[in-house]
Design a protein around this motif. Structure first.
Motif, PDB file in Angstrom:
ATOM      1  N   ALA A 121       0.701  -1.332  -0.531  1.00 68.50           N
ATOM      2  CA  ALA A 121      -0.029   0.049   0.039  1.00 68.50           C
ATOM      3  C   ALA A 121       0.880   1.231   0.325  1.00 68.50           C
ATOM      4  O   ALA A 121       0.670   2.429  -0.125  1.00 68.50           O
ATOM      5  CB  ALA A 121      -0.695  -0.101   1.273  1.00 68.50           C
ATOM      6  N   ILE A 122       1.944   0.853   0.681  1.00 66.90           N
ATOM      7  CA  ILE A 122       2.481   2.028   0.968  1.00 66.90           C
ATOM      8  C   ILE A 122       3.046   2.648  -1.324  1.00 66.90           C
ATOM      9  O   ILE A 122       3.054   3.603  -1.400  1.00 66.90           O
ATOM     10  CB  ILE A 122       3.981   1.591   1.954  1.00 66.90           C
ATOM     11  CG1 ILE A 122       3.663   2.410   2.819  1.00 66.90           C
ATOM     12  CG2 ILE A 122       4.963   2.999   1.347  1.00 66.90           C
ATOM     13  CD1 ILE A 122       4.652   1.691   4.445  1.00 66.90           C
TER      14      ILE A 122
ATOM     15  N   LYS B 277       2.287   1.661  -3.892  1.00 67.41           N
ATOM     16  CA  LYS B 277       1.689   2.099  -4.229  1.00 67.41           C
ATOM     17  C   LYS B 277       0.774   3.537  -4.222  1.00 67.41           C
ATOM     18  O   LYS B 277       0.802   3.990  -5.827  1.00 67.41           O
ATOM     19  CB  LYS B 277       0.225   0.939  -4.052  1.00 67.41           C
ATOM     20  CG  LYS B 277      -1.330   1.429  -4.765  1.00 67.41           C
ATOM     21  CD  LYS B 277      -2.207   0.753  -4.042  1.00 67.41           C
ATOM     22  CE  LYS B 277      -3.880   1.536  -4.849  1.00 67.41           C
ATOM     23  NZ  LYS B 277      -3.728   3.031  -4.567  1.00 67.41           N
ATOM     24  N   LYS B 278       0.508   4.058  -3.307  1.00 75.01           N
ATOM     25  CA  LYS B 278       0.278   5.605  -3.454  1.00 75.01           C
ATOM     26  C   LYS B 278       1.513   6.179  -3.142  1.00 75.01           C
ATOM     27  O   LYS B 278       1.357   7.062  -4.074  1.00 75.01           O
ATOM     28  CB  LYS B 278       0.560   5.437  -1.386  1.00 75.01           C
ATOM     29  CG  LYS B 278       0.118   6.443  -1.102  1.00 75.01           C
ATOM     30  CD  LYS B 278      -1.783   7.536  -1.409  1.00 75.01           C
ATOM     31  CE  LYS B 278      -1.974   9.017  -1.096  1.00 75.01           C
ATOM     32  NZ  LYS B 278      -3.151   9.505  -1.411  1.00 75.01           N
TER      33      LYS B 278
ATOM     34  N   ASN C  45       2.115   6.130  -7.070  1.00 75.63           N
ATOM     35  CA  ASN C  45       0.908   6.480  -8.248  1.00 75.63           C
ATOM     36  C   ASN C  45       0.805   4.775  -9.220  1.00 75.63           C
ATOM     37  O   ASN C  45       1.222   5.104 -10.345  1.00 75.63           O
ATOM     38  CB  ASN C  45       1.383   7.175  -8.884  1.00 75.63           C
ATOM     39  CG  ASN C  45      -0.612   7.885  -8.900  1.00 75.63           C
ATOM     40  OD1 ASN C  45      -1.137   7.271  -8.584  1.00 75.63           O
ATOM     41  ND2 ASN C  45      -0.239   8.922 -10.383  1.00 75.63           N
TER      42      ASN C  45
END
Length: 130
Positions: A93-94, A96-97, A100
């Motif tokens: 998730a890190i 991904k964020k 982008n």
């Protein structure tokens, strides 16, 4: 993850050197990834987030590892897998964020990160310490 990997080591030098190597590999992987993405301005935030997530989930992993070694049943190993997948998902998730990218690509980056840092740290330390 650090507590999980170094739970069974008996040699203090081997433990300290492997943690040092893994930390360097962690920082290098994150740095190269952010440099290729042209987002080095987020380096401190990303490294802090990833290392905090790893150490936070390791706090949950320590009693589960103790439970798995004492009980040796499928439920304890299942709980251990859940915590490992939780760590993998948090790091994904890190990535991904920050990068982008979509969820699947974030999980792939997280898998490469874990294999590179922990697998590479173990391999380099085994080569150096014998």
């Amino acid at each position: 993850m650090y507590i999980f990997i170094h739970f069974n080591m008996t040699d203090d030098f081997e433990s300290v050197s492997e943690v040092f190597i893994e930390t360097l590999l962690n920082l290098c992987f994150i740095g190269v990834t952010l440099w290729l993405n042209r987002s080095m301005h987020t380096y401190i935030q990303v490294t802090s987030a990833i290392l905090f997530c790893e150490n936070f989930t390791s706090l949950f992993m320590l009693p589960v590892i103790f439970w798995a070694t004492v009980a040796e049943d499928w439920l304890s190993y299942g709980a251990l897998l859940i915590v490992i997948f939780w760590t993998w998902a948090l790091i994904g998730a890190i990535f991904k964020k920050v990068l982008n990218i979509n969820v699947f690509a974030g999980l792939v980056m997280s898998l490469f990160y874990l294999l590179f840092s922990f697998g590479g740290g173990f391999a380099i330390n085994s080569f150096l310490t014998g």
